[in-house]
Design a protein around this motif. Structure first.
Motif, PDB file in Angstrom:
ATOM      1  N   VAL A 158       0.845  -1.201   0.000  1.00 35.80           N
ATOM      2  CA  VAL A 158       0.000   0.000   0.000  1.00 35.80           C
ATOM      3  C   VAL A 158       0.878   1.249   0.000  1.00 35.80           C
ATOM      4  CG1 VAL A 158      -1.683   1.352   1.322  1.00 35.80           C
ATOM      5  CG2 VAL A 158      -1.977  -1.127   1.099  1.00 35.80           C
ATOM      6  N   ALA A 159       1.830   1.315   0.929  1.00 34.74           N
ATOM      7  CA  ALA A 159       2.685   2.503   1.044  1.00 34.74           C
ATOM      8  C   ALA A 159       3.521   2.717  -0.220  1.00 34.74           C
ATOM      9  CB  ALA A 159       3.587   2.378   2.268  1.00 34.74           C
ATOM     10  N   GLU A 160       4.103   1.662  -0.747  1.00 37.34           N
ATOM     11  CA  GLU A 160       4.928   1.787  -1.954  1.00 37.34           C
ATOM     12  C   GLU A 160       4.102   2.199  -3.163  1.00 37.34           C
ATOM     13  OE1 GLU A 160       6.995  -1.932  -2.308  1.00 37.34           O
ATOM     14  OE2 GLU A 160       8.097  -1.597  -0.443  1.00 37.34           O
ATOM     15  N   THR A 161       2.898   1.666  -3.278  1.00 35.80           N
ATOM     16  CA  THR A 161       2.026   2.038  -4.399  1.00 35.80           C
ATOM     17  C   THR A 161       1.645   3.507  -4.308  1.00 35.80           C
ATOM     18  OG1 THR A 161       1.179  -0.223  -4.558  1.00 35.80           O
ATOM     19  CG2 THR A 161      -0.151   1.505  -5.583  1.00 35.80           C
ATOM     20  N   LEU A 162       1.322   3.975  -3.112  1.00 36.86           N
ATOM     21  CA  LEU A 162       1.014   5.398  -2.930  1.00 36.86           C
ATOM     22  C   LEU A 162       2.194   6.264  -3.350  1.00 36.86           C
ATOM     23  CD1 LEU A 162      -0.852   5.205   0.485  1.00 36.86           C
ATOM     24  CD2 LEU A 162      -1.830   6.027  -1.667  1.00 36.86           C
ATOM     25  N   GLU A 163       3.390   5.888  -2.932  1.00 38.60           N
ATOM     26  CA  GLU A 163       4.585   6.660  -3.294  1.00 38.60           C
ATOM     27  C   GLU A 163       4.829   6.652  -4.798  1.00 38.60           C
ATOM     28  OE1 GLU A 163       7.760   5.068  -0.930  1.00 38.60           O
ATOM     29  OE2 GLU A 163       7.185   6.254   0.822  1.00 38.60           O
ATOM     30  N   GLN A 164       4.697   5.489  -5.418  1.00 37.50           N
ATOM     31  CA  GLN A 164       4.939   5.376  -6.856  1.00 37.50           C
ATOM     32  C   GLN A 164       3.961   6.206  -7.673  1.00 37.50           C
ATOM     33  OE1 GLN A 164       4.840   1.146  -7.478  1.00 37.50           O
ATOM     34  NE2 GLN A 164       6.919   0.850  -6.722  1.00 37.50           N
ATOM     35  N   LEU A 165       2.775   6.397  -7.140  1.00 38.10           N
ATOM     36  CA  LEU A 165       1.765   7.180  -7.846  1.00 38.10           C
ATOM     37  C   LEU A 165       1.850   8.672  -7.517  1.00 38.10           C
ATOM     38  CD1 LEU A 165      -1.292   4.767  -7.564  1.00 38.10           C
ATOM     39  CD2 LEU A 165       0.101   5.247  -9.588  1.00 38.10           C
ATOM     40  N   GLY A 166       2.833   9.037  -6.697  1.00 40.31           N
ATOM     41  CA  GLY A 166       3.032  10.446  -6.383  1.00 40.31           C
ATOM     42  C   GLY A 166       2.286  10.950  -5.161  1.00 40.31           C
ATOM     43  N   TYR A 167       1.814  10.040  -4.331  1.00 40.40           N
ATOM     44  CA  TYR A 167       1.087  10.418  -3.119  1.00 40.40           C
ATOM     45  C   TYR A 167       1.965  10.175  -1.885  1.00 40.40           C
ATOM     46  CZ  TYR A 167      -2.808   9.977  -6.415  1.00 40.40           C
ATOM     47  OH  TYR A 167      -3.632  10.087  -7.497  1.00 40.40           O
ATOM     48  N   ALA A 168       3.115  10.839  -1.845  1.00 42.76           N
ATOM     49  CA  ALA A 168       4.088  10.623  -0.762  1.00 42.76           C
ATOM     50  C   ALA A 168       3.517  10.968   0.608  1.00 42.76           C
ATOM     51  CB  ALA A 168       5.351  11.436  -1.031  1.00 42.76           C
ATOM     52  N   ASN A 169       2.749  12.054   0.698  1.00 43.17           N
ATOM     53  CA  ASN A 169       2.158  12.430   1.987  1.00 43.17           C
ATOM     54  C   ASN A 169       1.163  11.383   2.461  1.00 43.17           C
ATOM     55  OD1 ASN A 169       3.636  14.788   2.185  1.00 43.17           O
ATOM     56  ND2 ASN A 169       2.038  16.061   1.267  1.00 43.17           N
ATOM     57  N   MET A 170       0.376  10.870   1.541  1.00 49.35           N
ATOM     58  CA  MET A 170      -0.568   9.815   1.908  1.00 49.35           C
ATOM     59  C   MET A 170       0.177   8.564   2.358  1.00 49.35           C
ATOM     60  SD  MET A 170      -3.590  10.158  -0.970  1.00 49.35           S
ATOM     61  CE  MET A 170      -4.311   8.591  -0.530  1.00 49.35           C
ATOM     62  N   ALA A 171       1.272   8.243   1.703  1.00 43.50           N
ATOM     63  CA  ALA A 171       2.071   7.069   2.081  1.00 43.50           C
ATOM     64  C   ALA A 171       2.616   7.240   3.494  1.00 43.50           C
ATOM     65  CB  ALA A 171       3.208   6.858   1.090  1.00 43.50           C
ATOM     66  N   GLN A 172       3.118   8.433   3.783  1.00 38.53           N
ATOM     67  CA  GLN A 172       3.650   8.709   5.114  1.00 38.53           C
ATOM     68  C   GLN A 172       2.542   8.601   6.165  1.00 38.53           C
ATOM     69  OE1 GLN A 172       5.280  12.647   5.520  1.00 38.53           O
ATOM     70  NE2 GLN A 172       6.433  12.101   7.349  1.00 38.53           N
ATOM     71  N   ASN A 173       1.381   9.153   5.870  1.00 37.84           N
ATOM     72  CA  ASN A 173       0.255   9.077   6.803  1.00 37.84           C
ATOM     73  C   ASN A 173      -0.233   7.639   6.972  1.00 37.84           C
ATOM     74  OD1 ASN A 173       0.276  11.809   7.329  1.00 37.84           O
ATOM     75  ND2 ASN A 173      -1.186  12.274   5.705  1.00 37.84           N
ATOM     76  N   TYR A 174      -0.207   6.864   5.912  1.00 37.78           N
ATOM     77  CA  TYR A 174      -0.598   5.457   5.996  1.00 37.78           C
ATOM     78  C   TYR A 174       0.336   4.708   6.932  1.00 37.78           C
ATOM     79  CZ  TYR A 174      -1.605   0.643   4.823  1.00 37.78           C
ATOM     80  OH  TYR A 174      -1.921  -0.690   4.912  1.00 37.78           O
ATOM     81  N   ARG A 175       1.645   4.932   6.783  1.00 36.83           N
ATOM     82  CA  ARG A 175       2.616   4.262   7.655  1.00 36.83           C
ATOM     83  C   ARG A 175       2.383   4.620   9.119  1.00 36.83           C
ATOM     84  NH1 ARG A 175       6.372   5.262   3.108  1.00 36.83           N
ATOM     85  NH2 ARG A 175       6.905   3.225   2.270  1.00 36.83           N
ATOM     86  N   LYS A 176       2.103   5.886   9.372  1.00 37.36           N
ATOM     87  CA  LYS A 176       1.806   6.312  10.753  1.00 37.36           C
ATOM     88  C   LYS A 176       0.556   5.622  11.263  1.00 37.36           C
ATOM     89  CE  LYS A 176       3.776  10.950  10.339  1.00 37.36           C
ATOM     90  NZ  LYS A 176       3.441  12.380  10.257  1.00 37.36           N
TER      91      LYS A 176
END
Length: 95
Positions: free
Chosen positions: A73-91
């Protein structure tokens, strides 16, 4: 990242099996990914796009660890350009 693996003996009928950190198995529930993504954004297009890609990536396996799902999930968010969402998902997953 946890390893994805194929298994014939632990597979739940009809699809993917999730293995938690204790080694217990349960059927994969894509609604959990949907709910997590919905918690991150109100944009249904983003949710659908990311959710579809994640499920497609996991579809080739019989058994997948929860850590692998989280990382996907986090890597897919990052690859699609949603770095902030990826960071929030990890938290969100650490809570």
């Amino acid at each position: 990242m946890d390893v994805l693996r194929r298994s014939q003996t632990t597979m739940h009928p009809g699809g993917l099996t999730v293995e938690n950190v204790a080694g217990e198995h349960s059927p994969f529930d894509p609604r959990k990914i949907h709910e997590s993504l919905t918690d991150l954004t109100n944009d249904p297009t983003v949710v659908h796009r990311v959710e579809s890609l994640i499920v497609a990536q996991l579809a080739g396996f019989d058994v997948v660890a929860t850590g692998t799902i989280d990382a996907t999930v986090a890597e897919t968010l990052e690859q699609l350009g949603y770095a902030n969402m990826a960071q929030n998902y990890r938290k969100q997953q650490r809570v």
